[in-house]
Design a protein around this motif. Structure first.
Motif, short mmCIF file in Angstrom:
data_model
loop_
_atom_site.label_atom_id
_atom_site.label_comp_id
_atom_site.label_asym_id
_atom_site.label_seq_id
_atom_site.Cartn_x
_atom_site.Cartn_y
_atom_site.Cartn_z
N TYR A 121 0.82 -1.21 0.00
CA TYR A 121 0.00 0.00 0.00
C TYR A 121 0.86 1.26 0.00
O TYR A 121 0.59 2.21 -0.74
CB TYR A 121 -0.93 -0.01 1.21
CG TYR A 121 -1.53 1.33 1.50
CD1 TYR A 121 -2.48 1.89 0.66
CD2 TYR A 121 -1.11 2.06 2.62
CE1 TYR A 121 -3.02 3.15 0.93
CE2 TYR A 121 -1.63 3.30 2.89
CZ TYR A 121 -2.60 3.84 2.04
OH TYR A 121 -3.12 5.08 2.31
N LEU A 122 1.92 1.26 0.84
CA LEU A 122 2.79 2.43 0.88
C LEU A 122 3.51 2.63 -0.44
O LEU A 122 3.78 3.77 -0.84
CB LEU A 122 3.80 2.30 2.02
CG LEU A 122 3.22 2.30 3.44
CD1 LEU A 122 4.31 2.08 4.47
CD2 LEU A 122 2.48 3.62 3.72
N ALA A 123 3.83 1.55 -1.12
CA ALA A 123 4.53 1.66 -2.40
C ALA A 123 3.61 2.18 -3.50
O ALA A 123 4.08 2.77 -4.48
CB ALA A 123 5.11 0.32 -2.80
N LYS A 124 2.30 2.00 -3.37
CA LYS A 124 1.35 2.39 -4.42
C LYS A 124 0.41 3.51 -3.97
O LYS A 124 -0.62 3.73 -4.60
CB LYS A 124 0.50 1.17 -4.82
CG LYS A 124 1.33 0.04 -5.39
CD LYS A 124 0.45 -1.16 -5.66
CE LYS A 124 1.26 -2.28 -6.27
NZ LYS A 124 2.32 -2.74 -5.36
N ARG A 125 0.77 4.17 -2.90
CA ARG A 125 -0.10 5.22 -2.40
C ARG A 125 -0.22 6.35 -3.42
O ARG A 125 0.76 6.80 -3.98
CB ARG A 125 0.46 5.76 -1.08
CG ARG A 125 -0.44 6.77 -0.40
CD ARG A 125 0.07 7.10 0.99
NE ARG A 125 1.49 7.47 0.96
CZ ARG A 125 2.18 7.77 2.05
NH1 ARG A 125 1.60 7.71 3.24
NH2 ARG A 125 3.46 8.11 1.95
N GLY A 126 -1.43 6.79 -3.64
CA GLY A 126 -1.69 7.86 -4.59
C GLY A 126 -1.95 7.39 -6.00
O GLY A 126 -2.10 8.22 -6.90
N GLU A 127 -2.01 6.08 -6.22
CA GLU A 127 -2.23 5.57 -7.56
C GLU A 127 -3.67 5.12 -7.79
O GLU A 127 -3.95 4.40 -8.73
CB GLU A 127 -1.28 4.39 -7.83
CG GLU A 127 0.18 4.78 -7.81
CD GLU A 127 1.09 3.61 -8.12
OE1 GLU A 127 0.55 2.52 -8.41
OE2 GLU A 127 2.31 3.78 -8.07
N GLY A 128 -4.55 5.50 -6.91
CA GLY A 128 -5.95 5.13 -7.10
C GLY A 128 -6.35 3.97 -6.22
O GLY A 128 -6.04 3.94 -5.02
N HIS A 129 -7.03 3.01 -6.83
CA HIS A 129 -7.51 1.86 -6.09
C HIS A 129 -6.35 1.00 -5.60
O HIS A 129 -5.34 0.85 -6.29
CB HIS A 129 -8.45 1.01 -6.94
CG HIS A 129 -9.77 1.67 -7.23
ND1 HIS A 129 -9.94 2.56 -8.27
CD2 HIS A 129 -10.96 1.56 -6.60
CE1 HIS A 129 -11.19 2.98 -8.29
NE2 HIS A 129 -11.84 2.38 -7.28
N LEU B 289 7.83 -7.37 11.28
CA LEU B 289 7.16 -6.21 11.90
C LEU B 289 7.85 -4.90 11.56
O LEU B 289 7.21 -3.84 11.59
CB LEU B 289 7.11 -6.40 13.42
CG LEU B 289 6.14 -7.47 13.93
CD1 LEU B 289 6.28 -7.63 15.44
CD2 LEU B 289 4.69 -7.12 13.56
N VAL B 290 9.15 -4.93 11.26
CA VAL B 290 9.87 -3.69 10.99
C VAL B 290 10.23 -3.53 9.51
O VAL B 290 10.90 -2.56 9.14
CB VAL B 290 11.16 -3.61 11.83
CG1 VAL B 290 10.83 -3.59 13.31
CG2 VAL B 290 12.10 -4.78 11.51
N SER B 291 9.81 -4.47 8.66
CA SER B 291 10.20 -4.42 7.25
C SER B 291 9.07 -3.99 6.34
O SER B 291 9.04 -4.37 5.17
CB SER B 291 10.71 -5.80 6.81
OG SER B 291 11.86 -6.17 7.54
N TRP B 292 8.12 -3.21 6.82
CA TRP B 292 6.98 -2.80 6.01
C TRP B 292 7.22 -1.50 5.26
O TRP B 292 6.40 -1.10 4.42
CB TRP B 292 5.75 -2.63 6.90
CG TRP B 292 5.99 -1.75 8.10
CD1 TRP B 292 6.35 -2.16 9.35
CD2 TRP B 292 5.91 -0.34 8.16
NE1 TRP B 292 6.50 -1.10 10.20
CE2 TRP B 292 6.24 0.06 9.48
CE3 TRP B 292 5.61 0.66 7.23
CZ2 TRP B 292 6.25 1.39 9.87
CZ3 TRP B 292 5.62 1.99 7.65
CH2 TRP B 292 5.94 2.33 8.95
#
Length: 293
Positions: free
Chosen positions: A136-144, A203-206
């Motif tokens: 999600y963080l890698a694709k934030r702002g790309e829509g759905h 837990l720390v690799s997100w």
């Protein structure tokens, strides 16, 4: 004890006249000694009480026979693999994260499958959750954004497959080379508790920072590989020198493959498991769930 086997009867004449008693009274006892044969060394016949033959057998007499009757489709067969309590699990988890002694000594001849099963299950769940957050963080702002549940099945296949298959293959290989110290339950327990390090790593690799994720996964690989190497080396050394070195290299290489798979499939921007999913209408219904973030 020189007269063993004889009864000594002493008959002393106490009727000594006080008038003629000397200052030091002395009586000749040799004429009054009588020796009788003793039956101490002879069997007593009916005097010894007999143990009734109709008494039930001791309870411990059937333990070995009962333990050998545990068959595959009974609950008692699987219960022996989960014979641990909370203190045992905590002690073994601590020994896996901070290995100060041999883990086989910590097992103390009682390897369990309870800890390895729940550790692997926890790793699967956390890999799915943190892998989803990373995607999600890698694709934030790309829509759905699509929650790809293939991450869950992939994590289950990777962790359960590695923890279940590799120890059996290692045990079979050691048996093939004639090692008598190999135990399949100990191998399962060893690999199962080695997975514990992946819980804090996941837990720390997100984060979407690839270099940081590589560092976390590298630390997890180094700790778990050292744990496996330290505890498997005495077992693998039961074979010849060349075979033990080859097996150690294979063990470390397979563990490195697990670490790389975790990094690429769950914590890498643009990885195959985290690639952008384009909505295709009804063709994606039933296989994916889409949410508006």
């Amino acid at each position: 004890m020189a007269n063993r086997g004889y009864d000594v009867v002493v008959d002393v004449d106490n009727e000594v006249s006080t008038a003629h008693r000397p200052q030091t009274c002395h009586t000749d006892l040799q004429e009054d000694l009588e020796f009788h044969s003793s039956n101490f060394d002879q069997p007593q016949g009916n005097s010894r009480s007999k143990i009734p033959s109709d008494l039930p057998a001791p309870v411990t007499a059937n333990r070995s026979s009962n333990s050998s009757k545990r068959i595959l489709w009974t609950l008692a067969f699987y219960q022996q693999f989960f014979d641990v309590d909370t203190a045992d699990i905590l002690k073994r988890c601590t020994a896996a994260l901070y290995p100060r002694a041999s883990f086989l000594d910590v097992l103390d001849g009682n390897p369990d499958l309870y800890g390895p099963f729940w550790i692997a299950t926890t790793v699967v769940a956390i890999l799915f959750l943190t892998g989803t957050i990373s995607g999600y963080l890698a694709k934030r702002g790309e829509g759905h954004f699509a929650y790809d549940f293939r991450l869950l099945s992939g994590a289950a296949g990777l962790i359960y497959g590695y923890t279940g298959v590799i120890p059996v293959a290692l045990w079979g290989t050691l048996k093939w080379f004639g090692s008598e110290s190999a135990n399949v339950l100990e191998c399962w327990a060893l690999y199962g508790y080695a997975n514990l390090i992946w819980i804090p790593v996941a837990l720390v690799s997100w984060s979407p920072l690839t270099a940081l994720n590589y560092a976390f996964v590298g630390v997890g690989f180094a700790m778990s590989a050292l744990f496996l190497f330290r505890n498997l080396y005495p077992v693998l050394s039961a074979t010849d020198v060349k075979t033990s070195k080859i097996l150690l290299i294979i063990v470390v290489a397979l563990h490195a493959g697990l670490a790389i798979a975790i990094k690429i499939l769950f914590f890498a921007h643009g990885s195959p498991a985290a690639k952008k999913i384009v909505s295709g209408g009804d063709r994606d219904v039933g296989s994916r769930m889409f949410f508006r973030i």
